[in-house]
Design a protein around this motif. Sequence first.
Motif, PDB file in Angstrom:
ATOM      1  N   CYS A 111       4.993  42.409  62.710  1.00 48.50           N
ATOM      2  CA  CYS A 111       5.989  43.456  62.967  1.00 48.50           C
ATOM      3  C   CYS A 111       5.242  44.704  63.416  1.00 48.50           C
ATOM      4  O   CYS A 111       4.011  44.745  63.396  1.00 48.50           O
ATOM      5  N   GLU A 112       5.990  45.715  63.834  1.00 42.74           N
ATOM      6  CA  GLU A 112       5.385  46.951  64.315  1.00 42.74           C
ATOM      7  C   GLU A 112       5.551  48.063  63.297  1.00 42.74           C
ATOM      8  O   GLU A 112       6.499  48.051  62.505  1.00 42.74           O
ATOM      9  N   TYR A 113       4.631  49.020  63.340  1.00 40.12           N
ATOM     10  CA  TYR A 113       4.751  50.190  62.480  1.00 40.12           C
ATOM     11  C   TYR A 113       6.031  50.926  62.885  1.00 40.12           C
ATOM     12  O   TYR A 113       6.261  51.168  64.068  1.00 40.12           O
ATOM     13  N   PRO A 114       6.875  51.285  61.934  1.00 41.38           N
ATOM     14  CA  PRO A 114       8.143  51.927  62.293  1.00 41.38           C
ATOM     15  C   PRO A 114       7.944  53.311  62.911  1.00 41.38           C
ATOM     16  O   PRO A 114       7.154  54.105  62.414  1.00 41.38           O
ATOM     17  N   ALA A 115       8.650  53.549  63.982  1.00 44.57           N
ATOM     18  CA  ALA A 115       8.598  54.855  64.643  1.00 44.57           C
ATOM     19  C   ALA A 115       9.549  55.813  63.943  1.00 44.57           C
ATOM     20  O   ALA A 115      10.526  55.399  63.325  1.00 44.57           O
ATOM     21  N   GLY A 116       9.258  57.091  64.027  1.00 44.10           N
ATOM     22  CA  GLY A 116      10.180  58.113  63.547  1.00 44.10           C
ATOM     23  C   GLY A 116      10.180  58.379  62.053  1.00 44.10           C
ATOM     24  O   GLY A 116      11.134  58.961  61.536  1.00 44.10           O
ATOM     25  N   CYS A 117       9.131  57.997  61.354  1.00 42.06           N
ATOM     26  CA  CYS A 117       9.083  58.225  59.901  1.00 42.06           C
ATOM     27  C   CYS A 117       9.190  59.718  59.558  1.00 42.06           C
ATOM     28  O   CYS A 117      10.000  60.107  58.712  1.00 42.06           O
ATOM     29  N   LEU A 118       8.371  60.544  60.214  1.00 39.71           N
ATOM     30  CA  LEU A 118       8.382  61.971  59.920  1.00 39.71           C
ATOM     31  C   LEU A 118       9.716  62.602  60.302  1.00 39.71           C
ATOM     32  O   LEU A 118      10.268  63.406  59.550  1.00 39.71           O
TER      33      LEU A 118
END
Length: 192
Positions: A111-118
């Motif tokens: 899977c990919e690292y989730p975008a938009g965490c911050l």
Amino acid sequence: MMERKSALLVGVGGQGAILAAKILVAGLMEAGYDVKMSEVHGMSQRGGSVSTQVHWGEKVYSPVIGPGAADILVAFEKMEAVRYAEFLKPGGVAVINNYELPSSTIAAGLCEYPAGCLEAMETHFRCVTLDAAAEALKLGSAKCMNVVLFGAMAKALDLDRIDWESVIARVVPEKFLALNLAAYQAGRAAAR
């Protein structure tokens, strides 16, 4: 009367969240607070999530923090901030290390690292975001990233009446003291 407060420190195994919590507990106890601390290691030695809960006040009966109850969330990794966001109370503050440490499933390409965490955190909470890893590297060692985050947390909690430098001097080994004192000051400066 001392108001009850709570802090949730979260990260990935090996990032030093537990040491940062121990510094917090030592300083709060020295200041006269009743303090309770709990650690959850899980699979932390395998790069899994780690969380430490700290409650303090005049009288505290449990370290356990329920959903919507933490005054401050300190995330040593930004995905961990999102994972534990439900525990932060409305009006609470999140101190977030702008740092990515891919989980084993991400590292394996599953899977990919989730975008938009911050951005997700900033939408819902008051956030203090810093690059603690970069600050630590400026000081010469990535290993003091946890104390950089501790300095930012102490500043965000407005616990300036506690002599954190003397607490750090008692908690960390003497051979790393100068580095950790500099890390603490760098974290305070980054949190402004």
